[in-house]
Design an enzyme around this catalytic site. Structure first.
Site, PDB file in Angstrom:
ATOM      1  N   SER A 183       2.061  -6.530   7.204  1.00 51.20           N
ATOM      2  CA  SER A 183       0.595  -6.620   7.261  1.00 51.20           C
ATOM      3  C   SER A 183       0.065  -7.446   6.093  1.00 51.20           C
ATOM      4  O   SER A 183      -0.891  -8.219   6.245  1.00 51.20           O
ATOM      5  CB  SER A 183      -0.017  -5.218   7.204  1.00 51.20           C
ATOM      6  OG  SER A 183       0.483  -4.431   8.250  1.00 51.20           O
ATOM      7  N   ALA A 184       0.694  -7.290   4.920  1.00 52.53           N
ATOM      8  CA  ALA A 184       0.303  -8.081   3.752  1.00 52.53           C
ATOM      9  C   ALA A 184       0.482  -9.568   4.049  1.00 52.53           C
ATOM     10  O   ALA A 184      -0.378 -10.398   3.714  1.00 52.53           O
ATOM     11  CB  ALA A 184       1.136  -7.676   2.536  1.00 52.53           C
TER      12      ALA A 184
ATOM     13  N   GLY B 250       4.280  -4.338   4.279  1.00 51.91           N
ATOM     14  CA  GLY B 250       4.688  -5.691   3.864  1.00 51.91           C
ATOM     15  C   GLY B 250       4.346  -6.742   4.918  1.00 51.91           C
ATOM     16  O   GLY B 250       3.820  -7.808   4.583  1.00 51.91           O
TER      17      GLY B 250
ATOM     18  N   VAL C 108      10.933  -4.666   3.140  1.00 53.10           N
ATOM     19  CA  VAL C 108      10.792  -4.912   4.581  1.00 53.10           C
ATOM     20  C   VAL C 108      10.982  -3.581   5.317  1.00 53.10           C
ATOM     21  O   VAL C 108      11.909  -2.829   5.013  1.00 53.10           O
ATOM     22  CB  VAL C 108      11.854  -5.930   5.051  1.00 53.10           C
ATOM     23  CG1 VAL C 108      11.757  -6.156   6.559  1.00 53.10           C
ATOM     24  CG2 VAL C 108      11.671  -7.252   4.303  1.00 53.10           C
ATOM     25  N   ALA C 109      10.096  -3.288   6.282  1.00 53.79           N
ATOM     26  CA  ALA C 109      10.150  -2.033   7.056  1.00 53.79           C
ATOM     27  C   ALA C 109      10.243  -0.827   6.123  1.00 53.79           C
ATOM     28  O   ALA C 109      11.008   0.101   6.358  1.00 53.79           O
ATOM     29  CB  ALA C 109      11.320  -2.037   8.047  1.00 53.79           C
ATOM     30  N   GLY C 110       9.444  -0.857   5.061  1.00 52.55           N
ATOM     31  CA  GLY C 110       9.531   0.194   4.041  1.00 52.55           C
ATOM     32  C   GLY C 110       8.371   1.171   4.046  1.00 52.55           C
ATOM     33  O   GLY C 110       8.296   2.048   3.199  1.00 52.55           O
ATOM     34  N   GLY C 111       7.417   0.998   4.966  1.00 49.88           N
ATOM     35  CA  GLY C 111       6.248   1.882   4.997  1.00 49.88           C
ATOM     36  C   GLY C 111       5.190   1.484   3.985  1.00 49.88           C
ATOM     37  O   GLY C 111       4.290   2.268   3.674  1.00 49.88           O
ATOM     38  N   MET C 112       5.288   0.249   3.473  1.00 49.33           N
ATOM     39  CA  MET C 112       4.324  -0.208   2.459  1.00 49.33           C
ATOM     40  C   MET C 112       3.491  -1.389   2.962  1.00 49.33           C
ATOM     41  O   MET C 112       2.839  -2.078   2.174  1.00 49.33           O
ATOM     42  CB  MET C 112       5.046  -0.571   1.165  1.00 49.33           C
ATOM     43  CG  MET C 112       5.827   0.609   0.597  1.00 49.33           C
ATOM     44  SD  MET C 112       6.203   0.395  -1.120  1.00 49.33           S
ATOM     45  CE  MET C 112       4.609   0.700  -1.867  1.00 49.33           C
TER      46      MET C 112
ATOM     47  N   LYS D  38       0.834  -1.213   0.000  1.00 42.38           N
ATOM     48  CA  LYS D  38       0.000   0.000   0.000  1.00 42.38           C
ATOM     49  C   LYS D  38       0.862   1.253   0.000  1.00 42.38           C
ATOM     50  O   LYS D  38       2.004   1.257   0.481  1.00 42.38           O
ATOM     51  CB  LYS D  38      -0.963   0.023   1.183  1.00 42.38           C
ATOM     52  CG  LYS D  38      -0.334   0.027   2.590  1.00 42.38           C
ATOM     53  CD  LYS D  38       0.048   1.380   3.114  1.00 42.38           C
ATOM     54  CE  LYS D  38       0.705   1.298   4.496  1.00 42.38           C
ATOM     55  NZ  LYS D  38       1.474   2.483   4.876  1.00 42.38           N
TER      56      LYS D  38
ATOM     57  N   ASP E 247      -2.796  -2.034   9.724  1.00 37.39           N
ATOM     58  CA  ASP E 247      -2.904  -2.034   8.263  1.00 37.39           C
ATOM     59  C   ASP E 247      -3.381  -3.375   7.691  1.00 37.39           C
ATOM     60  O   ASP E 247      -3.538  -3.508   6.478  1.00 37.39           O
ATOM     61  CB  ASP E 247      -1.534  -1.722   7.634  1.00 37.39           C
ATOM     62  CG  ASP E 247      -1.051  -0.310   7.945  1.00 37.39           C
ATOM     63  OD1 ASP E 247      -1.886   0.550   8.297  1.00 37.39           O
ATOM     64  OD2 ASP E 247       0.167  -0.073   7.835  1.00 37.39           O
TER      65      ASP E 247
HETATM   66  O1  C5P Z   1      -0.722  -1.675  14.331  1.00 36.99           O
HETATM   67  P1  C5P Z   1       0.710  -1.903  14.063  1.00 36.99           P
HETATM   68  O2  C5P Z   1       1.265  -3.073  14.841  1.00 36.99           O
HETATM   69  O3  C5P Z   1       1.059  -1.973  12.625  1.00 36.99           O
HETATM   70  O4  C5P Z   1       1.463  -0.607  14.613  1.00 36.99           O
HETATM   71  C1  C5P Z   1       2.844  -0.599  14.833  1.00 36.99           C
HETATM   72  C2  C5P Z   1       3.187   0.583  15.720  1.00 36.99           C
HETATM   73  O5  C5P Z   1       3.004   1.826  15.020  1.00 36.99           O
HETATM   74  C3  C5P Z   1       2.354   0.723  16.970  1.00 36.99           C
HETATM   75  O6  C5P Z   1       2.873  -0.050  18.035  1.00 36.99           O
HETATM   76  C4  C5P Z   1       2.453   2.214  17.260  1.00 36.99           C
HETATM   77  O7  C5P Z   1       3.680   2.523  17.884  1.00 36.99           O
HETATM   78  C5  C5P Z   1       2.501   2.821  15.880  1.00 36.99           C
HETATM   79  N1  C5P Z   1       1.175   3.259  15.405  1.00 36.99           N
HETATM   80  C6  C5P Z   1       0.590   4.387  15.971  1.00 36.99           C
HETATM   81  N2  C5P Z   1      -0.639   4.786  15.545  1.00 36.99           N
HETATM   82  C7  C5P Z   1      -1.286   4.134  14.550  1.00 36.99           C
HETATM   83  C8  C5P Z   1      -0.704   2.998  13.953  1.00 36.99           C
HETATM   84  C9  C5P Z   1       0.531   2.588  14.408  1.00 36.99           C
HETATM   85  O8  C5P Z   1       1.171   5.008  16.870  1.00 36.99           O
HETATM   86  N3  C5P Z   1      -2.469   4.574  14.141  1.00 36.99           N
END
Ligand code: C5P
Length: 319
Positions: free
Chosen positions: A111-112, A109, A103-107, A14, A144
């Site tokens: 979550s996919a 991955g 990996v850890a790219g903000g896309m 995404k 995500d």
């Molecule tokens: O939900 P997810 O595990 O992907 O989120 C990873 C981390 O990103 C959370 O532990 C939190 O630190 C941060 N996050 C946040 N607010 C969001 C989504 C993620 O602070 N809406």
């Protein structure tokens, strides 16, 4: 409930076309408003019956396998275990990830992979959960993950897990600049909080963040130039603070004719919206020349969320 033959599911990456971050909540998450857009860069998740019928195991391969956690922290394994626990089946599965998403790219991955594992194991174990039940499990696994099931162009609220459809017309063409060193999502949110707290005259972050109207109007009109101007991300400044080379990447892509450029989610991948394939070639060449850009992808959006496909080989994601 007996297990069937191996199942392969393809799941897209995404981009956040807009990401508005509100204040930190009591649970540590941030209230946000975002527009998710699924693009044609994929992970493939295969689920096969486990040899011993009882344990969940994982192997990772493909062009972006390096750096993927293979232990208990892996979201695909956690997804398989959560589904087994909630449906009462033995969690016997051999999961295989073919990684195409950085990996850890903000896309999204990871979550996919969680979304792919949910769908693949649901089919393998014939648990037959409804879409609503799968979405609820997805939301437990990560903010995500529900979007990775749904795909397309969708508005996200809450911590990102509450989805509503967006009026969006037409298709989009992107150049993605991938950087080797990933950014940790919690670290980027923390940096955004730090920058906000230090900004003189910074107001209180909104309790009810909203996606800018001009972004929604550009989407509903299918106006690509206006969409390029409307791309926005409240985490971009924090990502650039932690990875200062991103400023030069953004500038290079814009100079080369991109309609707009934005850090994707918590970064460090940068996404450039381009008019067509010819424009993509120019932007791709310009960002490839930037220090620390280790990969460039040309992708299209929107694409559907997690769906079953034919098996793929490790060498080619077969997207
Ligand atoms: O939900 P997810 O595990 O992907 O989120 C990873 C981390 O990103 C959370 O532990 C939190 O630190 C941060 N996050 C946040 N607010 C969001 C989504 C993620 O602070 N809406």
């Amino acid at each position: 409930m007996s297990a069937g033959a191996a199942v392969t599911v393809r799941v897209p990456a995404k981009i956040n076309l807009g990401l508005v971050v509100g204040g930190a909540r009591a649970d540590g998450y941030h209230e946000l408003a975002t527009v998710f857009h699924a693009v044609s860069l994929y992970d493939h998740v295969s689920a096969a019956p486990a040899a011993d019928g009882r344990s969940a195991r994982l192997t990772v391969c493909g062009p972006r396998a390096a750096g993927v956690p293979t232990g208990e922290g892996n979201l695909a394994l956690r997804a398989a275990r959560l589904l087994a626990e909630r449906t009462g089946v033995a969690p016997g599965v051999d999961l295989r990830l073919v990684k195409g998403i950085p990996v850890a790219g903000g896309m999204a991955g990871g979550s996919a992979d969680a979304a792919g594992a949910l769908v693949a194991c649901d089919l393998l174990w014939r648990t037959g959960l409804s879409r609503e039940q799968l979405l609820a499990l997805a939301a437990e696994l990560g903010s995500d993950v529900p979007f990775a099931l749904v795909g397309g162009t969708v508005v996200g609220a809450g911590r990102g897990e509450r989805l509503t459809s967006a009026m969006a017309r037409g298709s989009t063409c992107w150049v993605l600049a991938v950087t080797q060193a990933g950014l940790s999502t919690p670290r980027v949110y923390a940096e955004a909080d730090r920058l906000r707290a230090g900004a003189s005259g910074a107001g209180t972050p909104s309790v009810h963040p909203r996606v800018p109207l001009r972004l929604m109007q550009a989407l509903s009109a299918g106006d690509t130039a206006a969409l390029g101007r409307a791309l926005c991300n409240d985490l971009q400044q924090a990502a650039c603070s932690l990875a200062p080379h991103l400023g030069a990447v953004l500038a290079a892509g814009r100079r080369a004719g991109a309609l707009g450029g934005v850090v994707s989610g918590s970064g460090p991948t940068v996404a450039f919206l381009v008019r067509d394939a010819a424009a993509a070639a120019g932007v791709a060449a310009a960002v490839r020349a930037c220090a620390q850009v280790t990969g460039v992808e040309r992708v299209q959006g929107p694409v559907p969320g997690a769906c079953r496909v034919q098996p793929v080989t490790a060498g080619g994601p077969g997207s």
